[in-house]
Design a protein around this motif. Sequence first.
Motif, PDB file in Angstrom:
ATOM      1  N   ARG A 785      -7.090  24.869  12.145  1.00 29.48           N
ATOM      2  CA  ARG A 785      -6.703  24.298  13.435  1.00 29.48           C
ATOM      3  C   ARG A 785      -7.450  24.996  14.572  1.00 29.48           C
ATOM      4  O   ARG A 785      -7.850  24.357  15.560  1.00 29.48           O
ATOM      5  N   ALA A 786      -7.650  26.310  14.446  1.00 31.30           N
ATOM      6  CA  ALA A 786      -8.378  27.053  15.475  1.00 31.30           C
ATOM      7  C   ALA A 786      -9.799  26.536  15.624  1.00 31.30           C
ATOM      8  O   ALA A 786     -10.334  26.444  16.736  1.00 31.30           O
ATOM      9  N   LEU A 787     -10.418  26.193  14.497  1.00 29.41           N
ATOM     10  CA  LEU A 787     -11.793  25.702  14.544  1.00 29.41           C
ATOM     11  C   LEU A 787     -11.910  24.406  15.337  1.00 29.41           C
ATOM     12  O   LEU A 787     -12.960  24.101  15.907  1.00 29.41           O
ATOM     13  N   ARG A 818     -11.505  36.400  10.213  1.00 34.95           N
ATOM     14  CA  ARG A 818     -12.043  37.312  11.233  1.00 34.95           C
ATOM     15  C   ARG A 818     -13.477  36.921  11.612  1.00 34.95           C
ATOM     16  O   ARG A 818     -13.881  37.059  12.768  1.00 34.95           O
ATOM     17  N   LEU A 819     -14.230  36.410  10.620  1.00 32.96           N
ATOM     18  CA  LEU A 819     -15.598  35.989  10.902  1.00 32.96           C
ATOM     19  C   LEU A 819     -15.621  34.825  11.889  1.00 32.96           C
ATOM     20  O   LEU A 819     -16.336  34.871  12.911  1.00 32.96           O
ATOM     21  N   VAL A 820     -14.858  33.767  11.631  1.00 35.15           N
ATOM     22  CA  VAL A 820     -14.903  32.609  12.531  1.00 35.15           C
ATOM     23  C   VAL A 820     -14.276  32.948  13.891  1.00 35.15           C
ATOM     24  O   VAL A 820     -14.683  32.405  14.937  1.00 35.15           O
ATOM     25  N   TYR A 821     -13.298  33.856  13.902  1.00 39.85           N
ATOM     26  CA  TYR A 821     -12.725  34.298  15.181  1.00 39.85           C
ATOM     27  C   TYR A 821     -13.782  35.045  15.985  1.00 39.85           C
ATOM     28  O   TYR A 821     -13.960  34.805  17.193  1.00 39.85           O
ATOM     29  N   GLY A 822     -14.535  35.912  15.299  1.00 37.73           N
ATOM     30  CA  GLY A 822     -15.601  36.644  15.990  1.00 37.73           C
ATOM     31  C   GLY A 822     -16.683  35.712  16.495  1.00 37.73           C
ATOM     32  O   GLY A 822     -17.220  35.901  17.607  1.00 37.73           O
ATOM     33  N   GLU A 823     -17.030  34.721  15.714  1.00 38.98           N
ATOM     34  CA  GLU A 823     -18.032  33.747  16.163  1.00 38.98           C
ATOM     35  C   GLU A 823     -17.532  33.016  17.419  1.00 38.98           C
ATOM     36  O   GLU A 823     -18.301  32.789  18.370  1.00 38.98           O
TER      37      GLU A 823
END
Length: 935
Positions: A785-787, A818-823
């Motif tokens: 959902r965040a994406l 954590r990877l997609v959050y950092g991106e």
Amino acid sequence: MTLYATAPERSVRWRPPAFSLDGGAAAGLVGRRAEREAVERLLTGTHGGRSGVLVVRGEAGIGKTALLELAREIAAGSGFRVESSTGAESETQFAFAGLHQLCEPLLDRTSSLPEPQRAALGVAFGRRSGAAPDRFLVGLATLNLLAAVAEEKPLLCVVDDAHWLDQASAQVLAFVARRVAAERLALVFALRDPVSCFAGRPELRLDGLGDADARVLLNSAVNAPLDDRVRDRIVDEARGNPLALLELPRSAPPARRAGGFERPDVLSVPRRVENIFQRRSGCLPAATQLLLLVAAAEPTGDVALLWRAAAELSLTPQAAAPAEISGLLEIGRRVLFRHPLVRSAVYQAASPPDRRAAHGALAAATDPHADPDRQAWHRAQAVLGTDEEVAAELERSAGRARARGGSAAAAAFLQQAAELTPEPARRAGRALAAAHAKHEAGAFEAAQELLVVAAAGPLDALQRARLELLRARVEFHLTRGSEVPGMLLDAARTLGPLDARLARDTHLHALEASFHAGRLGHGRGLAEAAEAARSAPAAPAPPRPADLLLDGLATTFLDGYEASVHTLQRALRTLRDRDPGAGDDDRRWLWLACHVAAMLWDDDAISVLAERAVRLAREAGTLATLPAALNALASVLVLTGELARAAELVAEEQAITRATGAPPLPNARLVLAAWRGQETETHELYAAMVDEAAGRGEGATVGLAQVALAALQNGLGNYDEALAAAAPPCEHDELAYSSIALPELIEAAVRAGRPECAATALERLSVRARASGTAWALGLEARSRALLSSGPAAEKHYREAIEHLERCTVATHLARARLVYGEWLRREGRRQDAREQLRTAYGLLSGMGAEAFAERAARELRATGEHPRKRTAQPADDLTAHELHIARLVATGATSQEVAAQLFLSPRTIESHLRKIFRKLGITSRRQLKDVRLQ
């Protein structure tokens, strides 16, 4: 009390003059220099501590036994202990008979074996009662028994006529041949035709002697003058076969030797030699011929048994003299034939009444208490027509064979029992039982043939239903074809009013088969299987895990995912909380339960059940099922971020499949390669796996391969390719794979600029995740959902995803969150916050070995202005996956014997591996292993 008499060793006194071992076997073995050197290399290596295996192959009479005699002589002169076994055509239906021959002199050493292995050998050899042992546990026991003997002095095991070994013995000895490594143990097998279980072992092919050597051997066998043209003719007709060169001139009268020899024909050399032996035996007195027949019909070489049987036929010991003078037979400590072709020639030349008389005498002479199975077999051969009493005794022999783990032997006894049964209904029932035993033994085509006999009936309703069920199971093993689910459904419906429990299990099997077929199933698929399950007999109270799985899966495919969650979660809880040794009923469905756990994103259940499947297979020694269990657990370990451990289990699985001769399982290798970012290997495994699955009609396997490919492409940043790979498993909803594919599809679609596609998938994922309610499911839903979100809402969902995923064991998806959050943070311009998330993601991903995702995190870190630190090399990096597995087990305090039992190796092999491990790690003791970082 043992079930098998020790078969005779070949006697060197019965070799013709040219093969006399006076002056050594090598001196009498004409030609064969390369073959002699191969034997010497094998024994030299074994003496130095390197185990060796050699398969000597060639036609009858080509010199295999002579080469084995040479090996025996060299070994005995070099300080070896030598043990032997000889296959016999009439022994093929006596389970473990050949193995017992080999091991019987060593059984005083079984006290050194772990109790499960000691028990397995005891049951297999009929020395103790107990549950039928897995044949590969018998194999491990045999390996360790031979290794223990080889600790005292090098050991040579010689197995002649290995093509006539019973199936159980052949499989065990082939297993041992694949697992020997550092023992001072050499195994030499002689056989005529290729035997599948020995395929891949070092092979020495014996062809005919060259012209010069053939003439040397022929001249040594003929004392009288020989016409040159006749000599040329003999050499031509013998085609280099040593036995033919020795026997052909002996069969011709002097007049023919001077002017001509035989007429042209098309018989093979072994057949010609067999005909010679038939003619020679046919010239003997009638009493001698009958005694020869009795000896040929009883392969154990038991002299006392021969004389008791002879007395039943009013034959005296004097009847043996002409056979001994002719060189066909010797009666000393054992009854020895000149060559296996003599035995077959005598038996084949005999009339049916004489054969029946010989077997009848042997049956009368055999002790029914010491050897009931052999007596039953002889009685069966003595029957003309049918005989219910003998058939019933064969049926009892089948029960004893099955109790020893000899499914193939049980099938042979039952098949013969069916042939001797006079009453049609009982004959059909025994044929059906024989078909079941053939199925258990893996002889699926033979099972089909017996089902045809059984189907001729008459059968009662339950028998008819069981026949149809077995027909479907056989077809499932042979083809996995799309028609199998329909066959299972028909059997389940028939069983419904007859056997409720079996009917429900058959319905569940039909659902499982439909899942296997998946999108490639062109017949009656999941929907029909689920609908039929609704009409199955009611579940008992309380329901078994299989009952809950059946009801839950039927609901999944009829009423939807959400409606089935409660029942399926109850099934998983019941399985997880039950006594791990509850029984085969639970074990049968562990694989399906693991898929259900993945479908529900239940990380606790999938880990517990996969670990249990491996543990139960190890404890039972069932190498037939252990590779699949290791394969499943390795795939789970990839998800939990333990890629190194997964690689260890994959290496173990591959070693076991090589040892058992089974095809390797590609599933976990593909998943592991994909998450490691190994692009070339992943594509190669993917192509092979999809091609094979398509050929077998296994749509589910194609779905698994596509999910793995999607993970690789997402890691590499190839989002269009990831989307293309993830879409089919989501579309076809093949049980677990749609749940695993949905998050891959959403990430790929967002990154590929397809938000509408991602949104549709997210809606489906959200409904499922909320119904499941596990931390894994809710974490994936929040990340997905965040994406698709922006601003504060996106950050809220990213943090929720991390919070949920930190509460479960699926470390790979936590790192990816954590990877997609950092991106996202970097694209929002929050470089410092992005570095924190990306740094953590990079550390997790690189530490677990998920290199493609780790490199993706590294690229993002570099974009923030930070250069990630490369992982520091560790001493354990130089270890192979197999060595790392051994090191990890030893570091926990396991002894070499305990590690050997778990990995189906010998303790000496484990010690050899440890020496290499210590050298690579720069340590000198087991204690120091605890201080080494093993990951």
